[in-house]
Write a protein that holds these residues in place. Structure first.
Motif, PDB file in Angstrom:
ATOM      1  N   ARG A 282      33.834  30.316  29.577  1.00 19.77           N
ATOM      2  CA  ARG A 282      33.854  31.483  30.469  1.00 19.77           C
ATOM      3  C   ARG A 282      34.824  32.487  29.860  1.00 19.77           C
ATOM      4  NH1 ARG A 282      35.601  31.868  36.824  1.00 19.77           N
ATOM      5  NH2 ARG A 282      34.649  33.912  37.180  1.00 19.77           N
ATOM      6  N   LYS A 283      34.281  33.581  29.313  1.00 23.87           N
ATOM      7  CA  LYS A 283      35.082  34.557  28.570  1.00 23.87           C
ATOM      8  C   LYS A 283      35.191  35.887  29.313  1.00 23.87           C
ATOM      9  CE  LYS A 283      35.627  32.083  24.781  1.00 23.87           C
ATOM     10  NZ  LYS A 283      36.907  31.648  24.301  1.00 23.87           N
ATOM     11  N   PHE A 284      36.361  36.495  29.124  1.00 26.20           N
ATOM     12  CA  PHE A 284      36.670  37.791  29.712  1.00 26.20           C
ATOM     13  C   PHE A 284      37.206  38.698  28.612  1.00 26.20           C
ATOM     14  CE2 PHE A 284      37.280  34.536  32.847  1.00 26.20           C
ATOM     15  CZ  PHE A 284      36.733  35.046  34.002  1.00 26.20           C
ATOM     16  N   VAL A 285      36.961  39.999  28.735  1.00 33.08           N
ATOM     17  CA  VAL A 285      37.630  40.970  27.873  1.00 33.08           C
ATOM     18  C   VAL A 285      38.616  41.706  28.768  1.00 33.08           C
ATOM     19  CG1 VAL A 285      35.857  42.778  28.161  1.00 33.08           C
ATOM     20  CG2 VAL A 285      37.374  42.825  26.174  1.00 33.08           C
ATOM     21  N   THR A 286      39.841  41.875  28.266  1.00 33.33           N
ATOM     22  CA  THR A 286      40.867  42.552  29.053  1.00 33.33           C
ATOM     23  C   THR A 286      40.964  44.010  28.622  1.00 33.33           C
ATOM     24  OG1 THR A 286      42.592  41.906  27.488  1.00 33.33           O
ATOM     25  CG2 THR A 286      42.230  40.456  29.362  1.00 33.33           C
ATOM     26  N   CYS A 287      41.041  44.888  29.584  1.00 30.22           N
ATOM     27  CA  CYS A 287      41.210  46.312  29.293  1.00 30.22           C
ATOM     28  C   CYS A 287      42.593  46.506  28.664  1.00 30.22           C
ATOM     29  CB  CYS A 287      41.086  47.123  30.576  1.00 30.22           C
ATOM     30  SG  CYS A 287      41.475  48.866  30.330  1.00 30.22           S
ATOM     31  N   PRO A 288      42.659  47.215  27.523  1.00 28.86           N
ATOM     32  CA  PRO A 288      43.951  47.390  26.866  1.00 28.86           C
ATOM     33  C   PRO A 288      44.906  48.313  27.618  1.00 28.86           C
ATOM     34  CG  PRO A 288      42.258  48.645  25.726  1.00 28.86           C
ATOM     35  CD  PRO A 288      41.560  47.831  26.784  1.00 28.86           C
ATOM     36  N   TRP A 289      44.423  49.096  28.555  1.00 27.97           N
ATOM     37  CA  TRP A 289      45.297  50.012  29.281  1.00 27.97           C
ATOM     38  C   TRP A 289      45.974  49.360  30.479  1.00 27.97           C
ATOM     39  CZ3 TRP A 289      42.168  55.226  29.719  1.00 27.97           C
ATOM     40  CH2 TRP A 289      42.074  55.801  28.455  1.00 27.97           C
ATOM     41  N   HIS A 290      45.212  48.693  31.324  1.00 30.22           N
ATOM     42  CA  HIS A 290      45.775  48.180  32.573  1.00 30.22           C
ATOM     43  C   HIS A 290      45.560  46.690  32.790  1.00 30.22           C
ATOM     44  CE1 HIS A 290      45.143  52.553  33.429  1.00 30.22           C
ATOM     45  NE2 HIS A 290      46.417  52.411  33.700  1.00 30.22           N
ATOM     46  N   GLY A 291      44.946  45.995  31.846  1.00 30.72           N
ATOM     47  CA  GLY A 291      44.809  44.549  31.935  1.00 30.72           C
ATOM     48  C   GLY A 291      43.693  44.040  32.829  1.00 30.72           C
ATOM     49  N   TRP A 292      42.832  44.923  33.337  1.00 23.71           N
ATOM     50  CA  TRP A 292      41.697  44.432  34.123  1.00 23.71           C
ATOM     51  C   TRP A 292      40.894  43.480  33.256  1.00 23.71           C
ATOM     52  CZ3 TRP A 292      40.401  45.047  39.156  1.00 23.71           C
ATOM     53  CH2 TRP A 292      41.098  46.006  39.884  1.00 23.71           C
ATOM     54  N   GLU A 293      40.369  42.414  33.842  1.00 17.56           N
ATOM     55  CA  GLU A 293      39.551  41.442  33.114  1.00 17.56           C
ATOM     56  C   GLU A 293      38.101  41.606  33.531  1.00 17.56           C
ATOM     57  OE1 GLU A 293      41.289  37.683  34.192  1.00 17.56           O
ATOM     58  OE2 GLU A 293      42.695  37.778  32.531  1.00 17.56           O
ATOM     59  N   PHE A 294      37.209  41.683  32.532  1.00 22.12           N
ATOM     60  CA  PHE A 294      35.783  41.815  32.785  1.00 22.12           C
ATOM     61  C   PHE A 294      35.069  40.624  32.169  1.00 22.12           C
ATOM     62  CE2 PHE A 294      37.561  46.017  32.962  1.00 22.12           C
ATOM     63  CZ  PHE A 294      36.965  46.550  34.100  1.00 22.12           C
ATOM     64  N   GLU A 295      34.321  39.894  32.999  1.00 18.35           N
ATOM     65  CA  GLU A 295      33.590  38.727  32.515  1.00 18.35           C
ATOM     66  C   GLU A 295      32.485  39.194  31.570  1.00 18.35           C
ATOM     67  OE1 GLU A 295      31.995  34.530  34.309  1.00 18.35           O
ATOM     68  OE2 GLU A 295      32.380  36.181  35.689  1.00 18.35           O
ATOM     69  N   LEU A 296      32.439  38.616  30.377  1.00 16.26           N
ATOM     70  CA  LEU A 296      31.476  39.076  29.375  1.00 16.26           C
ATOM     71  C   LEU A 296      30.032  38.822  29.801  1.00 16.26           C
ATOM     72  CD1 LEU A 296      33.182  38.173  25.990  1.00 16.26           C
ATOM     73  CD2 LEU A 296      32.781  40.434  26.973  1.00 16.26           C
ATOM     74  N   GLU A 297      29.796  37.783  30.571  1.00 18.32           N
ATOM     75  CA  GLU A 297      28.427  37.475  30.970  1.00 18.32           C
ATOM     76  C   GLU A 297      27.889  38.447  32.010  1.00 18.32           C
ATOM     77  OE1 GLU A 297      25.687  33.785  32.600  1.00 18.32           O
ATOM     78  OE2 GLU A 297      27.761  33.428  32.032  1.00 18.32           O
ATOM     79  N   THR A 298      28.720  38.855  32.955  1.00 21.89           N
ATOM     80  CA  THR A 298      28.246  39.672  34.077  1.00 21.89           C
ATOM     81  C   THR A 298      28.811  41.085  34.106  1.00 21.89           C
ATOM     82  OG1 THR A 298      30.055  38.972  35.518  1.00 21.89           O
ATOM     83  CG2 THR A 298      28.050  37.589  35.508  1.00 21.89           C
ATOM     84  N   GLY A 299      29.934  41.316  33.424  1.00 22.73           N
ATOM     85  CA  GLY A 299      30.604  42.612  33.492  1.00 22.73           C
ATOM     86  C   GLY A 299      31.510  42.745  34.713  1.00 22.73           C
ATOM     87  N   GLN A 300      31.501  41.759  35.607  1.00 22.99           N
ATOM     88  CA  GLN A 300      32.295  41.823  36.839  1.00 22.99           C
ATOM     89  C   GLN A 300      33.784  41.798  36.523  1.00 22.99           C
ATOM     90  OE1 GLN A 300      31.348  42.093  40.256  1.00 22.99           O
ATOM     91  NE2 GLN A 300      33.538  42.487  40.335  1.00 22.99           N
ATOM     92  N   SER A 301      34.537  42.651  37.212  1.00 24.73           N
ATOM     93  CA  SER A 301      35.992  42.645  37.041  1.00 24.73           C
ATOM     94  C   SER A 301      36.593  41.548  37.914  1.00 24.73           C
ATOM     95  CB  SER A 301      36.598  43.999  37.416  1.00 24.73           C
ATOM     96  OG  SER A 301      36.410  44.295  38.789  1.00 24.73           O
ATOM     97  N   TRP A 302      37.682  40.962  37.400  1.00 24.93           N
ATOM     98  CA  TRP A 302      38.408  39.924  38.115  1.00 24.93           C
ATOM     99  C   TRP A 302      39.886  40.182  37.919  1.00 24.93           C
ATOM    100  CZ3 TRP A 302      35.757  36.527  41.079  1.00 24.93           C
ATOM    101  CH2 TRP A 302      34.394  36.415  40.821  1.00 24.93           C
ATOM    102  N   PHE A 303      40.684  39.799  38.891  1.00 27.89           N
ATOM    103  CA  PHE A 303      42.116  39.948  38.722  1.00 27.89           C
ATOM    104  C   PHE A 303      42.828  38.842  39.467  1.00 27.89           C
ATOM    105  CE2 PHE A 303      41.177  42.246  42.577  1.00 27.89           C
ATOM    106  CZ  PHE A 303      42.258  42.034  43.400  1.00 27.89           C
ATOM    107  N   ASP A 304      44.042  38.583  39.062  1.00 28.13           N
ATOM    108  CA  ASP A 304      44.897  37.610  39.725  1.00 28.13           C
ATOM    109  C   ASP A 304      45.754  38.387  40.703  1.00 28.13           C
ATOM    110  OD1 ASP A 304      46.893  35.891  40.552  1.00 28.13           O
ATOM    111  OD2 ASP A 304      47.175  34.998  38.576  1.00 28.13           O
ATOM    112  N   PRO A 305      45.547  38.214  42.010  1.00 32.94           N
ATOM    113  CA  PRO A 305      46.282  39.028  42.976  1.00 32.94           C
ATOM    114  C   PRO A 305      47.792  38.828  42.908  1.00 32.94           C
ATOM    115  CG  PRO A 305      45.138  37.226  44.067  1.00 32.94           C
ATOM    116  CD  PRO A 305      44.665  37.242  42.639  1.00 32.94           C
ATOM    117  N   GLU A 306      48.261  37.698  42.420  1.00 33.85           N
ATOM    118  CA  GLU A 306      49.701  37.470  42.300  1.00 33.85           C
ATOM    119  C   GLU A 306      50.315  38.323  41.192  1.00 33.85           C
ATOM    120  OE1 GLU A 306      51.567  35.683  44.430  1.00 33.85           O
ATOM    121  OE2 GLU A 306      49.720  35.367  45.554  1.00 33.85           O
TER     122      GLU A 306
END
Length: 146
Positions: free
Chosen positions: A68-92
């Motif tokens: 399960r791979k994600f690409v992280t945005c270099p500006w703000h660290g948002w993670e986007f799942e490579l398979e779906t494009g959905q953003s995910w974040f750790d609320p903590e």
């Protein structure tokens, strides 16, 4: 378009398709493609790191999912799942930690508020554009909507 051999496993390549920048990622021999634009504020996603999923229900109890791979945005660290494009974040990690405060018998009791720890990441509000990618005679072929 690129040859399969031009994008080794674990690497990515930025290509132009119909005037659009698209990142093609080789995830264990399966190719994924996202538009090279973070839907949050427009950063180049190809400038970010590709990371695997790591989740924990409690300190020291880690589950690693190398598929399960994600690409992280270099500006703000948002993670986007490579398979779906959905953003995910750790609320903590994305907000200040909150505490409940109560007063009992003259003592202050402070306890951290945690969400359901089994959930790990939380679905974010952004979805990166996913682009169809196939291989044909050892070429990576990106298909964009008309």
């Amino acid at each position: 378009m690129a040859r399969v051999s031009d994008i080794p496993v674990g690497k990515h390549r930025l290509v132009q398709v119909g005037g659009r920048a698209i990142g093609i990622y080789n995830v264990g021999g399966t190719f994924r493609a996202l538009a090279d634009r973070c839907p949050h504020q427009g950063a180049s996603l190809c400038g970010g790191e590709v990371v695997s999923s790591i989740e924990a229900d409690a300190p020291g109890e880690f589950r690693f999912d190398p598929n399960r791979k994600f690409v992280t945005c270099p500006w703000h660290g948002w993670e986007f799942e490579l398979e779906t494009g959905q953003s995910w974040f750790d609320p903590e990690l994305t907000r200040a930690r909150r505490f409940n405060v109560a007063v009992e018998h003259g003592e202050q009791i402070v306890s951290a508020l945690h969400g359901d720890p089994a959930q790990g990441r939380v679905r974010g509000p952004y979805v990166a554009e996913v682009v169809q990618v196939d291989t044909d005679d050892d070429y990576v072929v990106v298909t964009t909507p008309r």
